[in-house]
Design a protein around this motif. Structure first.
Motif, PDB file in Angstrom:
ATOM      1  N   GLN A 562      -0.496  -5.054  -5.446  1.00  0.00           N
ATOM      2  CA  GLN A 562       0.443  -3.964  -5.214  1.00  0.00           C
ATOM      3  C   GLN A 562      -0.080  -3.003  -4.153  1.00  0.00           C
ATOM      4  N   ALA A 563      -1.368  -2.732  -4.167  1.00  0.00           N
ATOM      5  CA  ALA A 563      -1.956  -1.778  -3.224  1.00  0.00           C
ATOM      6  C   ALA A 563      -1.754  -2.197  -1.776  1.00  0.00           C
ATOM      7  N   GLU A 564      -1.619  -3.503  -1.531  1.00  0.00           N
ATOM      8  CA  GLU A 564      -1.504  -3.965  -0.150  1.00  0.00           C
ATOM      9  C   GLU A 564      -0.148  -4.582   0.191  1.00  0.00           C
ATOM     10  N   LEU A 565       0.612  -4.992  -0.833  1.00  0.00           N
ATOM     11  CA  LEU A 565       1.837  -5.745  -0.539  1.00  0.00           C
ATOM     12  C   LEU A 565       3.132  -5.044  -0.924  1.00  0.00           C
ATOM     13  N   ASP A 566       3.082  -4.077  -1.814  1.00  0.00           N
ATOM     14  CA  ASP A 566       4.313  -3.484  -2.343  1.00  0.00           C
ATOM     15  C   ASP A 566       5.179  -2.927  -1.210  1.00  0.00           C
ATOM     16  N   SER A 567       6.481  -3.224  -1.264  1.00  0.00           N
ATOM     17  CA  SER A 567       7.393  -2.697  -0.237  1.00  0.00           C
ATOM     18  C   SER A 567       7.645  -1.212  -0.425  1.00  0.00           C
ATOM     19  N   SER A 568       7.387  -0.699  -1.630  1.00  0.00           N
ATOM     20  CA  SER A 568       7.467   0.739  -1.873  1.00  0.00           C
ATOM     21  C   SER A 568       6.146   1.372  -1.461  1.00  0.00           C
ATOM     22  N   VAL A 569       6.174   2.154  -0.406  1.00  0.00           N
ATOM     23  CA  VAL A 569       4.943   2.783   0.068  1.00  0.00           C
ATOM     24  C   VAL A 569       4.388   3.727  -0.994  1.00  0.00           C
ATOM     25  N   TYR A 570       5.293   4.428  -1.676  1.00  0.00           N
ATOM     26  CA  TYR A 570       4.836   5.316  -2.754  1.00  0.00           C
ATOM     27  C   TYR A 570       4.027   4.529  -3.775  1.00  0.00           C
ATOM     28  N   ASN A 571       4.541   3.374  -4.187  1.00  0.00           N
ATOM     29  CA  ASN A 571       3.855   2.604  -5.218  1.00  0.00           C
ATOM     30  C   ASN A 571       2.577   1.945  -4.711  1.00  0.00           C
ATOM     31  N   ARG A 572       2.486   1.698  -3.407  1.00  0.00           N
ATOM     32  CA  ARG A 572       1.204   1.264  -2.835  1.00  0.00           C
ATOM     33  C   ARG A 572       0.156   2.351  -3.051  1.00  0.00           C
ATOM     34  N   VAL A 573       0.530   3.585  -2.725  1.00  0.00           N
ATOM     35  CA  VAL A 573      -0.401   4.701  -2.904  1.00  0.00           C
ATOM     36  C   VAL A 573      -0.786   4.841  -4.369  1.00  0.00           C
ATOM     37  N   GLU A 574       0.195   4.730  -5.247  1.00  0.00           N
ATOM     38  CA  GLU A 574      -0.070   4.864  -6.677  1.00  0.00           C
ATOM     39  C   GLU A 574      -1.062   3.798  -7.154  1.00  0.00           C
ATOM     40  N   ALA A 575      -0.881   2.564  -6.687  1.00  0.00           N
ATOM     41  CA  ALA A 575      -1.793   1.484  -7.090  1.00  0.00           C
ATOM     42  C   ALA A 575      -3.216   1.763  -6.614  1.00  0.00           C
ATOM     43  N   VAL A 576      -3.349   2.252  -5.376  1.00  0.00           N
ATOM     44  CA  VAL A 576      -4.680   2.606  -4.859  1.00  0.00           C
ATOM     45  C   VAL A 576      -5.297   3.709  -5.716  1.00  0.00           C
ATOM     46  N   GLN A 577      -4.504   4.708  -6.044  1.00  0.00           N
ATOM     47  CA  GLN A 577      -5.032   5.828  -6.829  1.00  0.00           C
ATOM     48  C   GLN A 577      -5.423   5.401  -8.239  1.00  0.00           C
ATOM     49  N   ILE A 578      -4.689   4.447  -8.797  1.00  0.00           N
ATOM     50  CA  ILE A 578      -5.048   3.937 -10.130  1.00  0.00           C
ATOM     51  C   ILE A 578      -6.374   3.194 -10.071  1.00  0.00           C
ATOM     52  N   LEU A 579      -6.535   2.369  -9.058  1.00  0.00           N
ATOM     53  CA  LEU A 579      -7.794   1.634  -8.905  1.00  0.00           C
ATOM     54  C   LEU A 579      -8.966   2.590  -8.688  1.00  0.00           C
ATOM     55  N   THR A 580      -8.746   3.624  -7.901  1.00  0.00           N
ATOM     56  CA  THR A 580      -9.788   4.641  -7.705  1.00  0.00           C
ATOM     57  C   THR A 580     -10.072   5.365  -9.021  1.00  0.00           C
ATOM     58  N   ASP A 581      -9.023   5.608  -9.795  1.00  0.00           N
ATOM     59  CA  ASP A 581      -9.201   6.286 -11.076  1.00  0.00           C
ATOM     60  C   ASP A 581     -10.045   5.447 -12.031  1.00  0.00           C
ATOM     61  N   MET A 582      -9.879   4.151 -11.972  1.00  0.00           N
ATOM     62  CA  MET A 582     -10.700   3.265 -12.818  1.00  0.00           C
ATOM     63  C   MET A 582     -12.176   3.443 -12.493  1.00  0.00           C
ATOM     64  N   GLU A 583     -12.489   3.542 -11.209  1.00  0.00           N
ATOM     65  CA  GLU A 583     -13.879   3.748 -10.799  1.00  0.00           C
ATOM     66  C   GLU A 583     -14.369   5.136 -11.221  1.00  0.00           C
ATOM     67  N   ARG A 584     -13.493   6.116 -11.080  1.00  0.00           N
ATOM     68  CA  ARG A 584     -13.853   7.499 -11.453  1.00  0.00           C
ATOM     69  C   ARG A 584     -14.166   7.588 -12.942  1.00  0.00           C
ATOM     70  N   ILE A 585     -13.305   7.034 -13.758  1.00  0.00           N
ATOM     71  CA  ILE A 585     -13.486   7.103 -15.210  1.00  0.00           C
ATOM     72  C   ILE A 585     -14.759   6.372 -15.635  1.00  0.00           C
ATOM     73  N   LYS A 586     -15.026   5.272 -14.979  1.00  0.00           N
ATOM     74  CA  LYS A 586     -16.248   4.524 -15.268  1.00  0.00           C
ATOM     75  C   LYS A 586     -17.482   5.411 -15.056  1.00  0.00           C
ATOM     76  N   LEU A 587     -17.473   6.202 -13.970  1.00  0.00           N
ATOM     77  CA  LEU A 587     -18.606   7.072 -13.667  1.00  0.00           C
ATOM     78  C   LEU A 587     -18.640   8.298 -14.582  1.00  0.00           C
ATOM     79  N   ILE A 588     -17.469   8.780 -14.999  1.00  0.00           N
ATOM     80  CA  ILE A 588     -17.438   9.898 -15.947  1.00  0.00           C
ATOM     81  C   ILE A 588     -18.077   9.475 -17.262  1.00  0.00           C
TER      82      ILE A 588
END
Length: 868
Positions: A562-588
């Protein structure tokens, strides 16, 4: 918030008298305003007692006209009541005319009623702010939303003023040239305005001051012309040229999309300096703070965007708020939700639409004043409140953000065409009057034929929001896709929310092969689709509901696609932010956790991605400290540490690519296209923040070179912000250089202070030094927003013992000057109950110490109690 509210709905009862007309005379003299008012009232029930709302400085005289009777009266200042005993019982159908003579004394810190604004030139500048109960500080009145009446207002003041302003058209009988008449040999002038369209008292304005004026006009399709006046500080007329063009464009857009024609001869915009609000819709005379009303060399990017938003927002209030007015303060969301929706439509038509939606959702998720945070932190959340202690409490994220999202959901749920028909019925049915929340929703139910009872009950009268989970099963042999959507109440409440849920089934090439809008109304629902062959599902397209979407059951593989292919640009951003959030939570959870290589590699591909606009790319690449997962928002200190580690990891792996991207963006040659120019500057800021995380001399040099070369104020202060957050050895001298350039402009100074407040760990010292600067003024809302509100969002500094002590001290001081901003400042402690034990203990102690210094009945005290 405490359940022992000072005001509840039952307090707002129909009155026995109906206010029909006011004949107002205001005389500004020797720092006082002497007011006479003849109130014409129709008797609806037999009455021998009239009780006006009143907070004036002095009541001098009262006369019952016609009889010439001087009644006995009692002014209860503590309860803001002026009780007038009539000489007899007035019967239904009679008309009562009462003349009051009063005095109000404006000051420069209570920004309600008439107050002293910054004087540009000539005599002391005065301006009024009557929302919600400011009129009663000027004259006795029925100060409620149903007291709509016509008015005739005469203003007398010093002849040196260039303008004396009030609502309505200039009375040509008294002022044939449309200008104040000079009173011979007195050094005074007088003007009268006639308002023949009934208006509520809170939209009243009186302003006396010295402005230059930029004039223009718009011509409606009917051929009717409306004169436009932009009143600006002397010598700053050039700064009004772009805003005037925005105003003209927005009025004509408004006619085209909203089918509305402004009814008066003149529409004015008045620049002011001191206000708790950015703008105020004083029927035909919008006041806007000068640093948002003007666009010049000191205007930053956020203010350019805000100028577009506030201009159309306040103009729409001529229809929604004036022609149709909320019935009580409990219905304030009606005025704002629809108006914000119109504002959003205009903003989407003039700026990158994906950017605008990202910004809207960001406001919803904002961790201090955002509506989700408000709901998570206490007993607030229902749009139609159970009660309140001060009407300023109602001007918050619930009213302006959550309610706008409810309007958006309503539109998606019943369909655009049904929505338009419903809103047309609403404005036709209640034009010239007032309406409540039920009456508003009834119009859409009536025209759409859709039962909105559950929608209304859950979204308007219930605290909380849905937490939505999704799961799918796919049978490759048959191509059947089975979707399960479930929801739970964030507060554990009963009943299910009604909301739209948009999704798309996407193939391996990023093409949508099935798109639908599900209408969810139960705790769990299943939907089946046949003949589907897909790669992933793009859920919650463009964030179509207010609440939280739980991505726990969405696979990591799907999110990367989704982060690279979704035709909805908004949802591309959302997918990237979710993946980043996974890394953030792991470090928290574990500060020594390993950062995923697939995430770092994705980040590298995003740096090179040229398929999205710069502004959208800035959202993709930005690594802030705010988590998407609401559970981890109270982990303030851990969030900052996680952000620093993620940023450093990206910097180590992709430093060269980021430097190349930074150098490729030319922000020094301005194109004049806001989408391009603002987008480049925002992306450049995000990239530079990453680079300077390396804390290397080459990184400092790049930031300093950018600071020296930048022309635009946002570009220059963005560079300074990155320097300020680093350990650059000369950052204080660069801060001094920036102050010398921008400190003499109120707009520039506000942005400079925000830069100081957003620095690294040593910036608390710099904040304290800034407070000692001669130009800093705690009574100036712009200074409070620039320095204090920016500081309390800086998690690097506020959670130390020194930071907590500083906040406590400033909140106590500010409460004596401007309780509204003190309340906003204390909002950083909203989630006290959810904090980690050690931090929670310190914050509770801080709040209790603040509480000892406050009036126990103040609404600030009530807010703090709700946090404990």
């Amino acid at each position: 918030m405490s359940s022992n509210f000072k005001y509840v709905r039952k307090d707002f009862k129909p009155r026995s008298l109906k206010l029909m007309h006011m004949e107002i005379d205001l005389n500004f003299s020797d720092g006082k305003v002497y007011g006479k008012n003849i109130l014409t009232l129709d008797v609806l029930e037999p009455t021998s007692l009239v009780v006006f709302d009143c907070k004036v400085s002095e009541v001098q005289n009262i006369i019952i006209l016609g009889d010439g009777f001087v009644p006995s009266w009692t002014y209860d200042e503590a309860n803001a009541d002026l009780s007038i005993e009539l000489d007899r019982v007035y019967e239904v159908g009679e008309t009562l005319r009462i003349e009051t003579s009063t005095v109000c004394i404006p000051n420069d810190s209570l920004l309600e009623g008439i107050y002293k604004d910054v004087t540009y030139k000539g005599p002391q500048q005065y301006i009024s702010q009557c929302q919600q109960w400011g009129f009663q500080r000027i004259l006795p009145v029925f100060d409620d939303c149903t007291a709509k009446c016509t008015m005739r207002t005469t203003i007398e003041a010093d002849a040196e003023y260039t303008h004396l302003i009030s609502n309505g058209n200039v009375c040509r009988e008294t002022n044939p040239d449309g200008k104040p008449v000079i009173l011979s040999d007195t050094g005074r002038q007088r003007i009268t305005y006639q308002l023949d369209i009934p208006m509520v008292p809170y939209l009243f304005i009186v302003a006396v001051g010295t402005w230059d004026v930029l004039e223009d006009e718009v011509v409606y399709k009917s051929g009717r012309k409306v004169k436009l006046e932009y009143l600006v500080p002397p010598g700053r007329k050039a700064g009004a040229e772009k805003p005037m063009n925005i105003l003209k464009d927005s009025i004509l857009w408004h006619e085209e999309t909203q089918n509305y024609e402004y009814p008066f001869e003149v529409y004015r915009t008045l620049c002011m300096e001191k206000s708790n609000w950015g703008g105020m819709e004083n029927l035909g005379n919008t006041t806007i703070v000068a640093d948002a009303a003007l666009i010049d060399e000191f205007t930053g990017d956020t203010r350019i965007e805000y100028a577009h938003a506030v201009i159309i927002h306040e103009f729409e209030h001529n229809q929604c708020g004036s022609e149709v007015t909320m019935e009580t303060p409990f219905d304030v969301w009606l005025n704002e939700a629809f108006t914000v929706d119109v504002e959003r439509q205009y903003m989407h038509s003039r700026f990158d639409s994906c950017w605008q939606r990202l910004s809207e959702v960001e406001s919803m998720r904002e961790p201090i004043g955002g509506p989700l945070a408000i709901e998570e932190g206490g007993q607030l959340g229902n749009i139609v409140r159970e009660g309140f202690n001060d009407p300023d409490e109602l001007i918050d994220g619930l009213t302006y953000v959550k309610s706008a999202e409810v309007i958006r959901m309503l539109k998606l749920f019943i369909g655009e065409d049904n929505f338009v028909v419903g809103k047309n019925l609403y404005f036709e049915r209640y034009k010239g009057g007032s309406a409540n929340s039920d009456q508003f929703l009834d119009c859409f139910e009536e025209t759409s034929g859709i039962d909105l009872g559950q929608f209304k009950n859950q979204w308007l009268y219930t605290i909380g929001y849905p937490i939505v989970s999704v799961h799918y099963d796919y049978d490759e042999s048959t191509g059947q896709l089975v979707l399960n959507v479930s929801q739970k109440h964030s507060k554990g409440g009963s009943g299910s929310f009604v909301f739209p849920l948009a999704f798309s089934v996407v193939d391996k090439n990023g093409k949508d092969i099935l798109t639908d809008m599900l209408k969810i109304s139960k705790s769990s629902e299943t939907f089946k689709f046949d003949g589907v062959d897909f790669a992933f599902i793009s859920w919650n397209r463009d964030c179509c509901f207010y609440g939280v979407f739980d991505y726990t059951d969405i696979s990591r593989k799907d999110l990367f696609l989704q982060a690279e292919l979704d035709s909805s640009v908004y949802n591309r951003v959302e997918a990237v932010q979710i993946l980043t959030d996974m890394e953030r939570i792991k470090l928290i959870k574990d500060e020594d956790a390993e950062i995923s290589q697939d995430w770092l590699e994705l980040y590298g591909r995003l740096i090179a991605d040229d398929k999205v606009s710069d502004i959208v790319k800035s959202y993709m690449l930005n690594i802030g400290d705010q988590p998407l997962s609401r559970e981890y928002i109270p982990y303030y200190i851990e969030r900052v540490a996680a952000q620093e580690k993620l940023t450093l990891a990206v910097c180590i792996k992709h430093l060269g690519a980021m430097v190349d991207l930074f150098n490729s963006m030319d922000t020094y040659n301005i194109t004049g296209d806001n989408n391009i120019d603002i987008g480049r500057r925002q992306l450049k800021l995000v990239v530079l923040k990453m680079i300077t995380t390396a804390n290397a001399p080459k990184a400092y040099m790049l930031a300093e070179e950018h600071f020296k070369a930048a022309i635009n104020i946002t570009d220059k202060l963005n560079a300074l912000k990155c320097i300020s957050m680093s350990v650059h050895p000369d950052k204080e001298s660069l801060l001094k250089e920036a102050y010398e350039k921008y400190g003499k402009s109120n707009s520039g100074y506000r942005q400079y202070m925000a830069t100081v407040a957003q620095g690294s760990k040593d910036c608390l010292r710099l904040i304290k030094e800034e407070e000692q600067r001669e130009g800093f003024d705690m009574t100036h809302p712009g200074h409070v927003m620039g320095l204090y509100l920016a500081a309390v969002s800086n998690n690097r500094i506020i959670w130390s013992d020194e930071g907590l002590d500083w906040i406590a001290d400033r909140v106590v001081k500010l409460a004596k000057i401007n309780e509204y901003f003190a309340n906003r400042m204390i909002g950083c402690f909203r989630l006290t109950s959810k904090m980690q034990p050690d931090l929670k203990k310190k914050v509770v102690t801080t709040l209790k110490n603040v509480l000892k210094e406050l009036d126990n009945d103040s609404y600030l005290a009530q807010t703090i109690k709700s946090f404990l």
